[in-house]
Write a protein that holds these residues in place. Structure first.
Motif, PDB file in Angstrom:
ATOM      1  N   ARG A 288       0.826  -1.211   0.000  1.00  0.00           N
ATOM      2  CA  ARG A 288       0.000   0.000   0.000  1.00  0.00           C
ATOM      3  C   ARG A 288       0.859   1.260   0.000  1.00  0.00           C
ATOM      4  NH1 ARG A 288      -2.949  -2.714   4.123  1.00  0.00           N
ATOM      5  NH2 ARG A 288      -2.069  -1.258   5.644  1.00  0.00           N
ATOM      6  N   GLU A 289       2.032   1.150   0.605  1.00  0.00           N
ATOM      7  CA  GLU A 289       2.934   2.299   0.702  1.00  0.00           C
ATOM      8  C   GLU A 289       3.248   2.886  -0.672  1.00  0.00           C
ATOM      9  OE1 GLU A 289       5.849   4.643   3.080  1.00  0.00           O
ATOM     10  OE2 GLU A 289       3.974   3.621   3.463  1.00  0.00           O
ATOM     11  N   PHE A 290       3.492   2.018  -1.652  1.00  0.00           N
ATOM     12  CA  PHE A 290       3.923   2.482  -2.974  1.00  0.00           C
ATOM     13  C   PHE A 290       2.766   2.641  -3.955  1.00  0.00           C
ATOM     14  CE2 PHE A 290       7.615   0.298  -1.144  1.00  0.00           C
ATOM     15  CZ  PHE A 290       8.512   1.341  -1.167  1.00  0.00           C
ATOM     16  N   LEU A 291       1.550   2.345  -3.514  1.00  0.00           N
ATOM     17  CA  LEU A 291       0.387   2.517  -4.382  1.00  0.00           C
ATOM     18  C   LEU A 291      -0.405   3.764  -4.022  1.00  0.00           C
ATOM     19  CD1 LEU A 291      -0.907  -1.163  -4.697  1.00  0.00           C
ATOM     20  CD2 LEU A 291       0.420   0.159  -6.352  1.00  0.00           C
ATOM     21  N   ARG A 292       0.042   4.481  -2.991  1.00  0.00           N
ATOM     22  CA  ARG A 292      -0.640   5.721  -2.646  1.00  0.00           C
ATOM     23  C   ARG A 292      -0.417   6.773  -3.726  1.00  0.00           C
ATOM     24  NH1 ARG A 292       1.500   8.109   1.545  1.00  0.00           N
ATOM     25  NH2 ARG A 292       3.268   6.702   1.847  1.00  0.00           N
ATOM     26  N   GLU A 293      -1.395   7.635  -3.884  1.00  0.00           N
ATOM     27  CA  GLU A 293      -1.390   8.607  -4.974  1.00  0.00           C
ATOM     28  C   GLU A 293      -0.138   9.476  -4.973  1.00  0.00           C
ATOM     29  OE1 GLU A 293      -5.026  10.825  -5.194  1.00  0.00           O
ATOM     30  OE2 GLU A 293      -3.996  12.608  -5.930  1.00  0.00           O
ATOM     31  N   GLU A 294       0.208  10.025  -3.814  1.00  0.00           N
ATOM     32  CA  GLU A 294       1.338  10.940  -3.757  1.00  0.00           C
ATOM     33  C   GLU A 294       2.667  10.231  -4.024  1.00  0.00           C
ATOM     34  OE1 GLU A 294       0.014  10.125   0.568  1.00  0.00           O
ATOM     35  OE2 GLU A 294      -0.832  10.218  -1.448  1.00  0.00           O
ATOM     36  N   VAL A 295       2.776   8.970  -3.609  1.00  0.00           N
ATOM     37  CA  VAL A 295       4.001   8.208  -3.865  1.00  0.00           C
ATOM     38  C   VAL A 295       4.152   7.927  -5.354  1.00  0.00           C
ATOM     39  CG1 VAL A 295       5.214   6.041  -3.411  1.00  0.00           C
ATOM     40  CG2 VAL A 295       3.997   7.192  -1.556  1.00  0.00           C
ATOM     41  N   VAL A 296       3.047   7.571  -5.998  1.00  0.00           N
ATOM     42  CA  VAL A 296       3.072   7.307  -7.439  1.00  0.00           C
ATOM     43  C   VAL A 296       3.499   8.553  -8.210  1.00  0.00           C
ATOM     44  CG1 VAL A 296       1.639   6.735  -9.446  1.00  0.00           C
ATOM     45  CG2 VAL A 296       1.368   5.457  -7.320  1.00  0.00           C
ATOM     46  N   VAL A 297       3.014   9.709  -7.788  1.00  0.00           N
ATOM     47  CA  VAL A 297       3.378  10.961  -8.460  1.00  0.00           C
ATOM     48  C   VAL A 297       4.882  11.217  -8.354  1.00  0.00           C
ATOM     49  CG1 VAL A 297       3.115  13.469  -8.397  1.00  0.00           C
ATOM     50  CG2 VAL A 297       1.109  12.012  -8.179  1.00  0.00           C
ATOM     51  N   LEU A 298       5.441  11.020  -7.175  1.00  0.00           N
ATOM     52  CA  LEU A 298       6.871  11.292  -6.990  1.00  0.00           C
ATOM     53  C   LEU A 298       7.743  10.268  -7.720  1.00  0.00           C
ATOM     54  CD1 LEU A 298       6.961  12.381  -3.238  1.00  0.00           C
ATOM     55  CD2 LEU A 298       7.009  13.815  -5.285  1.00  0.00           C
ATOM     56  N   LEU A 299       7.312   9.016  -7.759  1.00  0.00           N
ATOM     57  CA  LEU A 299       8.058   8.014  -8.526  1.00  0.00           C
ATOM     58  C   LEU A 299       7.980   8.320 -10.025  1.00  0.00           C
ATOM     59  CD1 LEU A 299       7.175   4.674  -6.681  1.00  0.00           C
ATOM     60  CD2 LEU A 299       9.321   5.962  -6.604  1.00  0.00           C
ATOM     61  N   ALA A 300       6.821   8.808 -10.464  1.00  0.00           N
ATOM     62  CA  ALA A 300       6.693   9.221 -11.869  1.00  0.00           C
ATOM     63  C   ALA A 300       7.605  10.401 -12.171  1.00  0.00           C
ATOM     64  CB  ALA A 300       5.235   9.586 -12.175  1.00  0.00           C
ATOM     65  N   ALA A 301       7.713  11.338 -11.222  1.00  0.00           N
ATOM     66  CA  ALA A 301       8.615  12.478 -11.404  1.00  0.00           C
ATOM     67  C   ALA A 301      10.061  12.010 -11.511  1.00  0.00           C
ATOM     68  CB  ALA A 301       8.463  13.461 -10.241  1.00  0.00           C
ATOM     69  N   GLN A 302      10.437  11.037 -10.680  1.00  0.00           N
ATOM     70  CA  GLN A 302      11.795  10.489 -10.729  1.00  0.00           C
ATOM     71  C   GLN A 302      12.071   9.859 -12.089  1.00  0.00           C
ATOM     72  OE1 GLN A 302      14.394  10.464  -8.824  1.00  0.00           O
ATOM     73  NE2 GLN A 302      15.469   8.507  -8.877  1.00  0.00           N
TER      74      GLN A 302
END
Length: 494
Positions: A288-302
């Motif tokens: 769940r940690e890596f499926l949260r909306e804000e985490v997905v956005v930052l990984l996409a930015a990376q």
């Protein structure tokens, strides 16, 4: 030695580690293609060799990060990772065949996985409000290495002697040079690096999990003792070490602690189910940690920013040769000036992050990157005007690209450290760096195959940036450090 001095020396050592990683990239990259040619390597081998370094780092990052989370130490991990850098560069120096050269970069890349442990360490040993400043300084150290790396090549290219049965020339010298530097760094880490005590943290999502675990154990004890009132036996910090306790009646006291599940030879079916439930709770929380909306956005930015950056880096040299007839000297000057701009950008972001939130810095960086990519699509895909105009258009496009990079890089890594669990920060940073590693593999492959079709290459890059900007706009309110009251609400099921 007092803790303050230990802290300064430890942070200086971390800066030196990132400095050497930048130097290695800048020293080896300019000559690796000609080195491969002397070993009768096919053209595609250049891409394989460069990708091998990123691939092994992609795989080792989460592993080293998870190991640092489990052991709560980083010094031994850094020493172990640097050993791969030493061996890899020694293999690069030997260079008997193209396959040994490929293997050398694969082995050296494993050493880059220590960066995940280091970022996890920095997260846990710095205050939340200072984190962006620290990350900016660390990233600037790598850029400084990229800047001064070419200066070492001025001397290394003059090497022409034998070391036993090995030839030391301008192709093999970078491997020997970096091998010696990594050996010296090992000594620096041994004597100047300490595993500093972690700062006491705000409540994070870890505490949510711990409270849920406490509730689970409490319900189990209720089942065992009926309606008797059960007092909490362990604090949330104690739960980190072991899960659950067996409660038994005592002649003198109504409740007493008998033993921990981990010390009990036989656990009851109920407590076994409880332990399994806690284990599954921890596993599911990680997903769940890596499926949260804000985490997905930052990984996409990376991913997107590194994909675009490496694609442009791959495209720049053929473009300057085609339109401006640049040689090695002109390209070296260009990269040097670009490095100066990037370092200045990191220093500016370091100052700016003290006055505005990270999400504002991220938005500024994405705006600059969008302008840069659209500019390149219009003016670089098919340059307009004469030589002077074309050169001006090129300089503006490259300047905007390298200017936007520090904003996005610092903001996303600092935010990522705040919205992900601090207990598993090493693993989380490993995942983030692996996503970046994947981008550095795919970016050059994408650009290398489309140097003659710039509209398609740049068009996809623009689409990716626009998509990321839309994601940021929709998730902007979630890109903040979680508040304690929000965590309490989630714990109580509100």
């Amino acid at each position: 030695m007092d803790n303050r001095r230990k802290r300064k020396l430890t942070f200086a050592t971390i800066g030196l580690i990132f400095l050497l990683s930048g130097v290695e990239y800048a020293v080896i990259l300019p000559t690796i293609w000609r080195y491969l040619q002397t070993l009768n390597a096919e053209p595609y081998f250049l891409g394989l060799t460069l990708s091998a370094f990123s691939l092994s780092g992609l795989l080792s990052g989460p592993l080293f990060g998870h190991l640092s989370d489990r052991t709560q130490t980083t010094k031994k991990i850094i020493l172990f990772a640097n050993f791969f850098e030493i061996i890899g560069n020694l293999m690069y120096f030997m260079g008997y065949s193209k396959w040994l050269l490929l293997s050398s970069r694969l082995v050296a890349g494993i050493g880059t996985g220590a960066g995940s442990s280091i970022f996890g360490f920095l997260t846990r040993s710095t205050a939340s409000e200072d984190r962006a400043t620290v990350f900016a300084a660390v990233m600037a150290c790598r850029q400084a290495g990229l800047l001064i790396g070419p200066a070492f090549n001025i001397f290394l290219r003059l090497c022409n002697f034998h070391l036993g049965s090995f030839v030391v020339n301008k192709y093999t010298a970078p491997g020997l040079f970096m091998c010696l530097l990594w050996i010296l760094l090992q000594l620096v880490v041994v004597f100047m690096y300490w595993d500093l005590p972690y700062l006491e943290r705000r409540k994070t999502k870890d505490s949510v999990i711990h409270k849920e675990e406490e509730n689970t154990h409490a319900s189990v004890e209720d089942e065992e003792e009926g309606d008797e009132e059960v007092k909490p036996l362990m604090t949330s910090q104690e739960l980190v070490g072991s899960y659950g306790s067996v409660v038994a009646p005592d002649p003198c006291r109504k409740h007493s602690r008998v033993s921990s599940i981990h010390n009990s030879p036989i656990s009851s079916p109920v407590t076994s189910q409880s332990h399994e439930h806690v284990t599954s709770l921890k596993s599911s929380s990680l997903y769940r940690e890596f499926l949260r909306e804000e985490v997905v956005v930052l990984l996409a930015a990376q991913f997107i920013t590194l994909f675009n950056q490496t694609a442009l880096e791959t495209m720049v040299t053929p473009l300057t040769q085609k339109y401006f007839n640049f040689g090695e000297l002109e390209n070296s000057v260009m990269y040097c000036l670009g490095g100066v701009v990037v370092i200045a950008g990191f220093l500016f972001v370091r100052w700016l992050s003290k006055h505005v939130a990270e999400r504002v810095v991220l938005a500024i960086g994405l705006t600059i990157c969008n302008i840069s990519c659209i500019w390149c699509l219009i003016f670089l895909a098919k340059p307009l005007g004469g030589f002077s105009w074309q050169l001006t258009e090129f300089i503006i496009g490259v300047f905007l690209q390298v200017l936007g990079l520090p904003f996005v890089a610092v903001a996303q890594v600092s935010l990522f450290s705040k919205i992900t669990s601090e207990k598993t920060q090493g693993f989380s940073q490993g995942v983030r760096r692996s996503v970046g590693g994947l981008a550095t593999i795919l970016g050059p492959l994408w650009a290398g195959g489309l140097t003659d079709n710039m509209y398609v290459m740049m068009g996809v890059m623009v689409v990716l940036l626009v998509m990321l900007t839309i994601m940021l706009a929709f998730s902007y309110n979630r890109l903040v450090e979680p508040a304690e009251d929000q965590i309490d609400i989630s714990v109580n099921g509100g």
